[in-house]
Motif scaffolding. Structure first.
Motif, PDB file in Angstrom:
ATOM      1  N   THR A  90      84.434  17.485  18.859  1.00 55.38           N
ATOM      2  CA  THR A  90      85.247  16.552  18.978  1.00 55.38           C
ATOM      3  C   THR A  90      86.509  16.654  18.377  1.00 55.38           C
ATOM      4  OG1 THR A  90      83.298  14.843  18.707  1.00 55.38           O
ATOM      5  CG2 THR A  90      85.329  13.908  18.078  1.00 55.38           C
ATOM      6  N   HIS A  94      89.799  16.221  20.643  1.00 59.37           N
ATOM      7  CA  HIS A  94      90.781  15.269  20.239  1.00 59.37           C
ATOM      8  C   HIS A  94      92.116  15.801  19.908  1.00 59.37           C
ATOM      9  CE1 HIS A  94      92.430  11.661  18.320  1.00 59.37           C
ATOM     10  NE2 HIS A  94      92.703  12.529  17.342  1.00 59.37           N
ATOM     11  N   ARG A  97      94.435  15.140  22.786  1.00 59.47           N
ATOM     12  CA  ARG A  97      94.788  13.667  22.763  1.00 59.47           C
ATOM     13  C   ARG A  97      96.049  13.433  21.536  1.00 59.47           C
ATOM     14  NH1 ARG A  97      90.006  11.847  21.412  1.00 59.47           N
ATOM     15  NH2 ARG A  97      89.006  12.204  23.431  1.00 59.47           N
ATOM     16  N   GLU A  98      95.704  14.006  20.218  1.00 61.64           N
ATOM     17  CA  GLU A  98      96.656  13.774  19.376  1.00 61.64           C
ATOM     18  C   GLU A  98      97.905  14.454  19.589  1.00 61.64           C
ATOM     19  OE1 GLU A  98      95.547  14.084  14.868  1.00 61.64           O
ATOM     20  OE2 GLU A  98      95.375  15.912  15.755  1.00 61.64           O
TER      21      GLU A  98
END
Length: 120
Positions: A90, A94, A97-98
């Motif tokens: 995850t 992520h 995205r971050e």
């Protein structure tokens, strides 16, 4: 002919993770954006994955016989990892995205296991 016994698959430890990588908004950026913003951020993320407990088993890039958008396969390249746990998987997805890289790339993780007829 002997019968192959196949029980319920066991979740491996570490997890065997196949990540597909697709260029999406990448094609709508300038050379300067690629060189100054996007590629440095992508390289930082890929480098951070070397230090998160994951083991990169291999990569595969389809660019020998393809150019442009991914087409029906929906990915340009893939990574095969052994990853210690779900939270690390995850965290890896992520990270795109971050960093805002999900505007330019799609990353998707699939969890499986070594193929039981080949790797025991």
């Amino acid at each position: 002919m002997s019968e192959i016994k196949h029980g319920a698959p066991e979740i491996p430890n570490p997890l065997r993770v196949f990540m597909t990588f697709e260029s999406t908004g990448w094609f709508d950026t300038t050379k300067e954006q690629k060189e100054r913003e996007i590629l440095p951020a992508l390289n930082d993320i890929l480098e951070s994955w070397r230090h998160n407990g994951s083991e990169l088993l291999g990569t595969f890039d389809r660019d020998i016989f393809t150019a442009g958008h991914a087409g029906p396969n929906n990915w340009h390249a893939c990574f095969l990892f052994n990853i210690p746990d779900l939270q690390t998987v995850t965290n890896m997805t992520h990270s795109f995205r971050e960093a805002g890289l999900d505007r330019y790339f799609r990353l998707e993780a699939s969890i499986g296991r070594p193929f039981f007829l080949v790797e025991k």
